[in-house]
Motif scaffolding. Structure first.
Motif, PDB file in Angstrom:
ATOM      1  N   GLY A  82       0.788  -1.229   0.000  1.00 41.87           N
ATOM      2  CA  GLY A  82       0.000   0.000   0.000  1.00 41.87           C
ATOM      3  C   GLY A  82       0.823   1.282   0.000  1.00 41.87           C
ATOM      4  N   GLY A 126      -1.706   3.093  -2.832  1.00 43.59           N
ATOM      5  CA  GLY A 126      -2.600   3.130  -1.677  1.00 43.59           C
ATOM      6  C   GLY A 126      -3.356   4.436  -1.536  1.00 43.59           C
ATOM      7  N   LYS A 127      -3.064   5.375  -2.416  1.00 43.63           N
ATOM      8  CA  LYS A 127      -3.760   6.671  -2.384  1.00 43.63           C
ATOM      9  C   LYS A 127      -4.002   7.140  -3.809  1.00 43.63           C
ATOM     10  N   GLU A 153      -7.011   7.946   0.710  1.00 40.26           N
ATOM     11  CA  GLU A 153      -6.643   6.551   0.928  1.00 40.26           C
ATOM     12  C   GLU A 153      -7.568   5.600   0.171  1.00 40.26           C
ATOM     13  N   CYS A 206      -8.664   1.409  -0.409  1.00 38.23           N
ATOM     14  CA  CYS A 206      -8.632   0.064   0.151  1.00 38.23           C
ATOM     15  C   CYS A 206      -8.697  -0.908  -1.017  1.00 38.23           C
ATOM     16  N   ARG A 238     -13.913   5.674   6.606  1.00 41.84           N
ATOM     17  CA  ARG A 238     -13.971   4.923   7.865  1.00 41.84           C
ATOM     18  C   ARG A 238     -15.135   5.465   8.692  1.00 41.84           C
ATOM     19  N   VAL A 245     -16.038   0.077   7.341  1.00 44.76           N
ATOM     20  CA  VAL A 245     -15.530   0.681   6.115  1.00 44.76           C
ATOM     21  C   VAL A 245     -16.744   0.930   5.223  1.00 44.76           C
ATOM     22  N   VAL A 263     -11.297  -6.611   3.260  1.00 44.78           N
ATOM     23  CA  VAL A 263     -10.941  -5.222   2.999  1.00 44.78           C
ATOM     24  C   VAL A 263      -9.521  -5.026   3.490  1.00 44.78           C
ATOM     25  N   ARG A 264      -8.659  -4.606   2.580  1.00 47.93           N
ATOM     26  CA  ARG A 264      -7.250  -4.365   2.917  1.00 47.93           C
ATOM     27  C   ARG A 264      -6.958  -2.883   2.799  1.00 47.93           C
ATOM     28  N   THR A 265      -6.427  -2.334   3.872  1.00 46.69           N
ATOM     29  CA  THR A 265      -5.900  -0.972   3.838  1.00 46.69           C
ATOM     30  C   THR A 265      -4.386  -1.105   3.909  1.00 46.69           C
ATOM     31  N   ALA A 266      -3.686  -0.001   3.924  1.00 45.40           N
ATOM     32  CA  ALA A 266      -2.227  -0.058   3.965  1.00 45.40           C
ATOM     33  C   ALA A 266      -1.740  -0.813   5.207  1.00 45.40           C
ATOM     34  N   THR A 273      -5.477  -6.435   6.618  1.00 46.72           N
ATOM     35  CA  THR A 273      -6.610  -7.014   5.906  1.00 46.72           C
ATOM     36  C   THR A 273      -7.594  -7.535   6.939  1.00 46.72           C
TER      37      THR A 273
END
Length: 151
Positions: free
Chosen positions: A34, A38-39, A44, A46, A67, A72, A99-102, A105
């Protein structure tokens, strides 16, 4: 009545271009955790992984999100195109998603926000990304809001 759509939005090439860009973004995001991909525009992203409703295969795509505590919140805008995105239909068929953010997961359960909840979330979503309001003006469909809660 929807506002006039820019010519590019109604082009048949747009969905293909979106898929290609999304696939490249997913690969970049995954390869760098990410740090890259990632942006977008300082916002941001996901990675949402759904199960294909017809194929049964996992499908991963990058999405802007908001968020809301541990939840999410996603928007099925698809750039104001006249139909809901495929991932929306995948969620309707199988609400278990990842859901994966930086940072991590999370396995989540996705649900379509009802009218009252969507109305409450929409101003906050527009504050997160004003483009969603523009996309809504380009289409006659109500753009769905999806809330993903930790499983």
């Amino acid at each position: 009545m929807s506002a006039k759509k820019p010519p590019l939005v109604v082009s048949a090439l747009v969905p293909r271009m979106l898929r290609m860009v999304s696939q490249a973004n997913v690969q970049l995001f995954q390869a760098t955790g990410g740090r890259l991909g990632g942006k977008i525009g300082g916002r941001e992203l996901c990675l949402l992984t759904t199960t294909g409703r017809k194929s049964g295969l996992e499908r991963t795509l990058p999405l802007l999100f908001m968020r809301d505590g541990e939840d999410v919140v996603l928007v099925g805008a698809q750039g104001g195109l006249p139909q809901h995105p495929a991932w929306y239909w995948n969620i309707r068929a199988n609400p278990r998603v990842h859901v994966r953010t930086a940072g991590r997961t999370v396995e989540m359960i996705a649900r379509i926000a009802g009218d009252e909840e969507r109305t409450a979330l929409w101003p906050r979503l527009i504050a997160t990304y004003p483009g969603w309001a523009k996309y809504q003006s380009w289409t006659d469909r109500v753009i769905p809001v999806i809330v993903c809660e930790p499983a």
